[in-house]
Scaffold this active site. Structure first.
Site, PDB file in Angstrom:
ATOM      1  N   LEU A  33       0.678  -1.084  -0.033  1.00 48.38           N
ATOM      2  CA  LEU A  33      -0.173   0.195   0.032  1.00 48.38           C
ATOM      3  C   LEU A  33       0.744   1.454   0.020  1.00 48.38           C
ATOM      4  CD1 LEU A  33      -2.856  -1.046   2.437  1.00 48.38           C
ATOM      5  CD2 LEU A  33      -2.659  -1.299  -0.002  1.00 48.38           C
ATOM      6  N   GLY A  36      -1.777   6.387  -2.386  1.00 48.54           N
ATOM      7  CA  GLY A  36      -2.921   6.601  -3.257  1.00 48.54           C
ATOM      8  C   GLY A  36      -3.955   5.640  -2.614  1.00 48.54           C
ATOM      9  N   HIS A  37      -3.506   4.445  -2.268  1.00 47.32           N
ATOM     10  CA  HIS A  37      -4.619   3.293  -1.639  1.00 47.32           C
ATOM     11  C   HIS A  37      -5.105   4.101  -0.307  1.00 47.32           C
ATOM     12  CE1 HIS A  37      -1.703   0.317  -3.413  1.00 47.32           C
ATOM     13  NE2 HIS A  37      -2.950  -0.064  -4.046  1.00 47.32           N
TER      14      HIS A  37
HETATM   15  P1  AMP Z   1      -3.982  -2.042  -6.639  1.00 41.96           P
HETATM   16  O1  AMP Z   1      -3.527  -2.550  -5.357  1.00 41.96           O
HETATM   17  O2  AMP Z   1      -2.794  -1.626  -7.668  1.00 41.96           O
HETATM   18  O3  AMP Z   1      -4.969  -3.139  -7.377  1.00 41.96           O
HETATM   19  O4  AMP Z   1      -5.117  -0.947  -6.521  1.00 41.96           O
HETATM   20  C1  AMP Z   1      -6.261  -0.746  -5.666  1.00 41.96           C
HETATM   21  C2  AMP Z   1      -6.759   0.150  -5.864  1.00 41.96           C
HETATM   22  O5  AMP Z   1      -6.173   1.545  -5.726  1.00 41.96           O
HETATM   23  C3  AMP Z   1      -7.516   0.675  -7.342  1.00 41.96           C
HETATM   24  O6  AMP Z   1      -8.666   0.917  -7.235  1.00 41.96           O
HETATM   25  C4  AMP Z   1      -6.354   1.508  -7.944  1.00 41.96           C
HETATM   26  O7  AMP Z   1      -6.988   2.223  -9.120  1.00 41.96           O
HETATM   27  C5  AMP Z   1      -6.106   2.444  -6.751  1.00 41.96           C
HETATM   28  N1  AMP Z   1      -4.880   2.966  -6.958  1.00 41.96           N
HETATM   29  C6  AMP Z   1      -3.683   2.694  -7.376  1.00 41.96           C
HETATM   30  N2  AMP Z   1      -2.923   3.853  -7.457  1.00 41.96           N
HETATM   31  C7  AMP Z   1      -3.404   4.690  -6.980  1.00 41.96           C
HETATM   32  C8  AMP Z   1      -2.823   6.048  -6.892  1.00 41.96           C
HETATM   33  N3  AMP Z   1      -1.731   6.576  -7.262  1.00 41.96           N
HETATM   34  N4  AMP Z   1      -3.874   7.055  -6.463  1.00 41.96           N
HETATM   35  C9  AMP Z   1      -5.027   6.772  -6.129  1.00 41.96           C
HETATM   36  N5  AMP Z   1      -5.572   5.285  -6.323  1.00 41.96           N
HETATM   37  C10 AMP Z   1      -4.698   4.708  -6.904  1.00 41.96           C
END
Ligand code: AMP
Length: 285
Positions: A33, A36-37
């Site tokens: 994490l 962004g998360h």
């Molecule tokens: P992931 O763990 O990469 O599958 O992402 C989980 C969630 O976090 C997904 O809805 C992504 O679109 C979102 N996410 C990933 N990177 C970012 C970021 N930089 N800013 C905001 N949300 C993000």
């Protein structure tokens, strides 16, 4: 913060909250994490009584077994970050909990062109696997709100379409993209970039901003895509696609005037990872 590893334990908790009339916001992730998360957790906390985050590195959405194997896994650090952010529940299931042998979790969805363009073309099967896990997680968590990032714009569009097609009772909310100081979109995969490539990767966001400028100057779409691709490739990163698409259909834009929502989407290879990013150039998603 509660940490549940089984579907049963999570569902018992959800049932209790639902019986008391509480609302639940859900943030699915694959862990490692970053802020962004966490911004999605904050968004969920604004709209719901309780927030559930899941960490599950979903094998069915990886088309490259090496990418799956090397995907960063930092569950202890993740749990601390979530707790600090005020997340109420962390769901940390095993593969067997999500895909038990006696349950058919496959989906027969016709995602159409949304899933064929861009990442759909470069990552065969990826979006089917992603939909499979999101549907399964929604069945388990049963939230009123699902919060997902604009960072994965195609993923977001496909989930939106799946919710509509399957008439799922959940409100999908888009969280904006958080960036590192140099503009690089935050991503779990950034941890695997070489330090010099992490610096150079700012060119991805710069190229998206450049596309916005060029669109304002009324250059043709084909020329904008060409110039932005060249800008990135000059720094040594091969571009898989740099596409200006209609933000609703994800189909290529030919004439900017005939579209209310235009999003520039890009995928780039570095020596260690594949990075994606996007920026709305006209209209708001
Ligand atoms: P992931 O763990 O990469 O599958 O992402 C989980 C969630 O976090 C997904 O809805 C992504 O679109 C979102 N996410 C990933 N990177 C970012 C970021 N930089 N800013 C905001 N949300 C993000």
């Amino acid at each position: 913060m509660w940490i549940f590893k089984t579907v049963q334990d999570l569902q018992n908790w959800v049932k209790t909250q639902r019986n008391e009339g509480k609302t639940i916001g859900f943030v699915p992730t694959m862990g490692a994490l970053h802020q962004g998360h966490i911004s999605l957790i904050n968004r969920s906390k604004q709209v719901s009584d309780f927030t559930v985050a899941s960490i599950f590195v979903n094998p069915t959405q990886f088309n490259d077994p090496k990418d799956l194997e090397k995907y960063p896994r930092t569950p202890e650090k993740d749990a601390i970050l979530l707790q600090q952010a005020g997340c109420d529940v962390l769901f940390l299931p095993t593969v067997d909990e999500i895909y038990p042998r006696n349950l058919n979790t496959s989906l027969n969805l016709n995602l159409g062109s949304l899933a064929e363009v861009m990442d759909g073309a470069f990552r065969p099967g990826h979006f089917n696997g992603m939909c499979q896990v999101v549907k399964r997680l929604l069945d388990i968590v049963n939230p009123q709100f699902l919060i997902m990032g604009q960072k994965d714009f195609q993923q977001f569009s496909i989930v939106k379409s799946m919710i509509k097609k399957l008439k799922l009772k959940v409100n999908l909310i888009m969280g904006s993209t958080l960036r590192e100081i140099n503009g690089l979109a935050m991503s779990s995969r950034n941890e695997r970039l070489h330090p010099d490539e992490r610096k150079k990767a700012k060119v991805i966001y710069e190229s998206l901003l450049f596309a916005k400028e060029l669109l304002k100057l009324k250059l043709s779409i084909a020329l904008i895509e060409k110039k932005c691709t060249e800008k990135i490739e000059k720094t040594g990163f091969p571009v898989e696609y740099f596409s200006l698409v209609d933000g609703n259909t994800l189909l290529p834009v030919l004439d900017a005037k005939s579209h209310d929502l235009i999003v520039a989407c890009v995928a780039v290879r570095t020596s260690t990872v594949r990075l994606i990013d996007n920026l709305p150039l006209k209209g708001k998603p």
